[in-house]
Design a protein around this motif. Structure first.
Motif, PDB file in Angstrom:
ATOM      1  N   PHE A  19       4.932  14.740  48.270  1.00  0.00           N
ATOM      2  CA  PHE A  19       4.581  13.337  48.391  1.00  0.00           C
ATOM      3  C   PHE A  19       3.122  13.071  48.050  1.00  0.00           C
ATOM      4  N   ARG A  20       2.254  14.061  48.187  1.00  0.00           N
ATOM      5  CA  ARG A  20       0.858  13.814  47.835  1.00  0.00           C
ATOM      6  C   ARG A  20       0.320  14.644  46.670  1.00  0.00           C
ATOM      7  N   LEU A  54      12.004  33.374  66.531  1.00  0.00           N
ATOM      8  CA  LEU A  54      10.660  32.837  66.347  1.00  0.00           C
ATOM      9  C   LEU A  54       9.620  33.962  66.284  1.00  0.00           C
ATOM     10  N   HIS A  60       5.374  35.667  58.858  1.00  0.00           N
ATOM     11  CA  HIS A  60       4.377  34.664  58.481  1.00  0.00           C
ATOM     12  C   HIS A  60       2.974  35.294  58.449  1.00  0.00           C
ATOM     13  N   ASN A  83       7.697   9.253  54.563  1.00  0.00           N
ATOM     14  CA  ASN A  83       7.132  10.462  53.952  1.00  0.00           C
ATOM     15  C   ASN A  83       6.458  11.303  55.030  1.00  0.00           C
ATOM     16  N   VAL A  84       6.668  12.610  54.942  1.00  0.00           N
ATOM     17  CA  VAL A  84       6.138  13.489  55.984  1.00  0.00           C
ATOM     18  C   VAL A  84       5.432  14.694  55.383  1.00  0.00           C
ATOM     19  N   GLU A  85       4.290  15.012  55.932  1.00  0.00           N
ATOM     20  CA  GLU A  85       3.600  16.247  55.557  1.00  0.00           C
ATOM     21  C   GLU A  85       2.985  16.825  56.829  1.00  0.00           C
ATOM     22  N   ILE A  86       2.911  18.148  56.898  1.00  0.00           N
ATOM     23  CA  ILE A  86       2.376  18.770  58.112  1.00  0.00           C
ATOM     24  C   ILE A  86       1.186  19.644  57.737  1.00  0.00           C
ATOM     25  N   GLU A  87       0.121  19.544  58.500  1.00  0.00           N
ATOM     26  CA  GLU A  87      -1.042  20.412  58.279  1.00  0.00           C
ATOM     27  C   GLU A  87      -1.163  21.339  59.476  1.00  0.00           C
ATOM     28  N   LYS A 119       1.966  25.219  52.650  1.00  0.00           N
ATOM     29  CA  LYS A 119       1.908  23.761  52.675  1.00  0.00           C
ATOM     30  C   LYS A 119       3.168  23.292  53.388  1.00  0.00           C
ATOM     31  N   LEU A 120       2.984  22.529  54.460  1.00  0.00           N
ATOM     32  CA  LEU A 120       4.148  22.135  55.244  1.00  0.00           C
ATOM     33  C   LEU A 120       4.561  20.701  54.892  1.00  0.00           C
ATOM     34  N   THR A 121       5.401  20.593  53.917  1.00  0.00           N
ATOM     35  CA  THR A 121       5.910  19.284  53.515  1.00  0.00           C
ATOM     36  C   THR A 121       7.200  19.513  52.754  1.00  0.00           C
ATOM     37  N   ASP A 122       7.884  18.433  52.377  1.00  0.00           N
ATOM     38  CA  ASP A 122       9.102  18.682  51.606  1.00  0.00           C
ATOM     39  C   ASP A 122       8.881  18.378  50.121  1.00  0.00           C
ATOM     40  N   ARG A 137      12.108  11.766  58.360  1.00  0.00           N
ATOM     41  CA  ARG A 137      12.702  11.795  57.019  1.00  0.00           C
ATOM     42  C   ARG A 137      14.036  11.079  57.008  1.00  0.00           C
ATOM     43  N   THR A 170      14.543  30.866  63.206  1.00  0.00           N
ATOM     44  CA  THR A 170      13.828  30.415  64.400  1.00  0.00           C
ATOM     45  C   THR A 170      14.744  29.643  65.345  1.00  0.00           C
ATOM     46  N   TYR A 171      15.916  29.274  64.868  1.00  0.00           N
ATOM     47  CA  TYR A 171      16.874  28.576  65.725  1.00  0.00           C
ATOM     48  C   TYR A 171      17.701  29.577  66.536  1.00  0.00           C
ATOM     49  N   LYS A 181       9.302  22.640  54.696  1.00  0.00           N
ATOM     50  CA  LYS A 181       9.300  21.241  55.106  1.00  0.00           C
ATOM     51  C   LYS A 181       9.121  21.050  56.601  1.00  0.00           C
ATOM     52  N   SER A 182       9.361  22.058  57.405  1.00  0.00           N
ATOM     53  CA  SER A 182       9.006  21.883  58.820  1.00  0.00           C
ATOM     54  C   SER A 182       8.358  23.143  59.371  1.00  0.00           C
ATOM     55  N   LEU A 183       9.124  23.908  60.107  1.00  0.00           N
ATOM     56  CA  LEU A 183       8.529  25.066  60.782  1.00  0.00           C
ATOM     57  C   LEU A 183       8.722  26.329  59.945  1.00  0.00           C
ATOM     58  N   MET A 227       7.848  20.376  65.542  1.00  0.00           N
ATOM     59  CA  MET A 227       7.771  20.554  64.085  1.00  0.00           C
ATOM     60  C   MET A 227       9.144  20.378  63.465  1.00  0.00           C
ATOM     61  N   LYS A 228      10.177  20.573  64.269  1.00  0.00           N
ATOM     62  CA  LYS A 228      11.523  20.417  63.736  1.00  0.00           C
ATOM     63  C   LYS A 228      11.972  18.984  63.906  1.00  0.00           C
ATOM     64  N   PRO A 265       9.660  15.773  62.036  1.00  0.00           N
ATOM     65  CA  PRO A 265       9.893  15.600  60.584  1.00  0.00           C
ATOM     66  C   PRO A 265      11.343  15.251  60.260  1.00  0.00           C
ATOM     67  N   LYS A 276       9.729  16.769  46.693  1.00  0.00           N
ATOM     68  CA  LYS A 276      10.414  15.528  46.297  1.00  0.00           C
ATOM     69  C   LYS A 276      11.188  15.715  45.000  1.00  0.00           C
ATOM     70  N   LYS A 281       0.432  35.752  55.270  1.00  0.00           N
ATOM     71  CA  LYS A 281      -0.941  35.225  55.309  1.00  0.00           C
ATOM     72  C   LYS A 281      -1.953  36.318  54.990  1.00  0.00           C
TER      73      LYS A 281
END
Lengths: 407, 77
Positions: A101-102, A64, A71, B58-62, A82-85, B53, A46-47, A38-40, B45-46, B49, A87, A75
């Motif tokens: 979401f999409r 990091l 990572h 709604n959030v998406e990252i490319e 895919k960087l999203t959360d 949220r 990484t924190y 959902k994010s990084l 990025m942290k 989002p 649902k 790859k």
């Protein structure tokens, strides 16, 4: 907006150390693998500024840097990111659904490696100042913005103290609110002695946050002394909370088994209560949450997902065929009773070549296929006709019974 | 009116600048609009989002390039 539908072999939820390792294993097994973060990418690690206890890095590494290597390796094995959360999920049945979401992702197996998120204090006013208004969870993100300022750190664990020391490079003063008696902290001894010697750090013992206040932005944290109940207002420009994590498992409530704190319960194969759904890393109920243990979980979950998918394919492509009747002999190689029946089965197989497909399933190796047939003990014979199980013979397995069943 | 897509260039900017700019820009948009924030600082990025949220969007990252991302925010309220 109509959602896109995409198909994968494995969907991994969470891109920390556990998810990335699972990705490496699945990708390397040539499974079509998607990782949703959902994010990084890199997760909680990484924190952390310095990771000194992950083997293979004798000079240490930043969280990091280390996660970037994970990572890159994922790859290399064609894992898609895919960087999203996420649902929602639907995990029952053979085709599992993971929805963002999409997009709707249809997948054969799911690995839950969503880790945790920072715990809040629950103090009054907290909701009003989160993230952009003064309460932060990431020193690396927000340290520079606090150059020359006064900040508070809540907590005394490794994260709190290490991030607190990092903040002293920017802020004029770092005030640490510690739950315990003077001199007692939850962090390691090295961090503790360094922190106590740091002239920019100040400790307020036996305190918890009672309230956050300010006009639009956080201006004051009111601490409460646990012993005297006295309230102590402290003027600050920002407050960093490092009081632990809670698992990211809301979307799995009433779907996956979890303990009272919401951590997912798995067996040692990282299997959850739903077939084809695995959990790995900090999201699990486990003894030690570290990069090193997350990697182990991820490897097991990735391998487990691969085995589960292979078993599904065997089940559909070899066992549940409708071109001719089938006979599945479920046996256990270590059981003499099962071994005694083998000649009967093999004789039947030889006599009915091209008419009946005979398959032997050893549950000593894996019970997965037997379970799909609805068989939980051996020896047992399952008869397949028109792609369905139509008879299960448990007692008195003999040639006559089988012939009678087929006819 | 059709929902619009707005681009916000935050390349080369360090935290918390991208977050502050995002917040400001989003207030000028209507519900249903999409804001695409371009960033190359991983810390954004942290916090972007997380903030978006929390606000309910709604959030998406490319990942556009190595170390370069677009944070796509759909304004929902």
């Amino acid at each position: 907006m109509k959602k896109k539908v995409e198909q994968y072999d494995v969907v991994i939820i969470g891109g920390g150390a556990a998810g990335l390792t699972a990705g490496i294993y699945c990708g390397r097994a040539r499974l079509k693998t998607l990782l949703i973060e959902k994010s990084l990418v890199g997760g909680l690690a990484t924190y952390t500024n310095e990771i000194e206890n992950y083997p293979g890095f004798p000079d240490g590494a930043t969280g990091l840097e280390l996660m970037n290597l994970f990572h890159k390796q994922a790859k290399k094995f064609d894992v898609r990111f895919k960087l999203t959360d996420v649902k929602s999920v639907r995990l029952e049945g053979e085709t599992k659904i993971v929805e963002t979401f999409r997009t709707i992702y249809e997948t054969k197996a799911v690995i839950v490696a969503g880790g945790g998120k920072p715990r809040l204090t629950g103090a009054k006013g907290e909701e009003d100042y989160l993230y952009d208004k003064g309460i932060s969870f990431c020193a690396t993100c927000d340290a520079a913005a606090n150059t020359g300022k006064t900040v508070m750190v809540v907590g005394s664990g490794d994260a709190a103290i290490e991030e607190g020391m990092f903040l002293t490079k920017f802020a004029d003063k770092v005030i640490v609110s510690v739950l315990h008696d003077e001199g007692r902290m939850d962090c390691n001894e090295i961090a503790k002695s360094e922190a106590l010697a740091n002239p920019k750090m100040e400790f307020i013992w036996n305190t918890v946050v009672d309230e956050f206040t300010g006009e639009g932005r956080l201006e004051e944290v009111i601490l409460r002394n646990l012993k005297t109940d006295a309230l102590l207002p402290v003027k600050v420009d920002a407050c960093f909370l490092f009081i632990g994590y809670i698992p990211n498992t809301e979307i799995f409530k009433d779907i996956l088994n979890m303990n009272n704190s919401g951590y997912l319960i798995t067996n040692e194969k990282m299997e959850t209560n739903i077939e084809g759904v695995f959990a790995a890393g900090d999201v699990r109920d486990k003894f030690l949450k570290q990069v090193a243990t997350a990697v182990g979980d991820g490897a097991i979950a990735g391998y487990g997902a691969e085995k589960y998918i292979a078993e599904s394919e065997t089940f559909h492509n070899q066992i549940m065929q409708d071109d001719m009747p089938g006979l599945v002999f479920v046996w256990n190689a270590v059981d003499p009773k099962c071994r005694d029946l083998m000649p009967i089965i093999e004789k039947y197989e030889a006599e009915n070549q091209g008419k009946v497909r005979v398959i032997k399933v050893d549950i000593y190796k894996s019970a997965g296929i037997a379970n799909r047939l609805g068989v939980f003990e051996a020896p047992c014979v399952a008869m397949i006709k028109d792609g369905k199980v139509f008879k299960i013979i448990k007692d008195r397995i003999c040639e006559d019974e089988i012939i009678a069943a087929i006819e | 009116m059709m929902a619009q897509e707005v681009l916000l260039d935050c390349l080369g900017e360090a935290c918390p600048v991208p977050l502050v700019k995002t917040e400001k820009k989003l207030t000028t948009l209507a519900v249903g609009d999409i804001l695409v924030v371009q960033i190359d600082h991983s810390c954004a990025m942290k916090n972007i989002p997380e903030w978006a949220r929390k606000e309910g969007h709604n959030v998406e990252i490319e990942e556009v390039d190595d170390g370069e991302w677009e944070v796509i925010i759909e304004k929902v309220k």
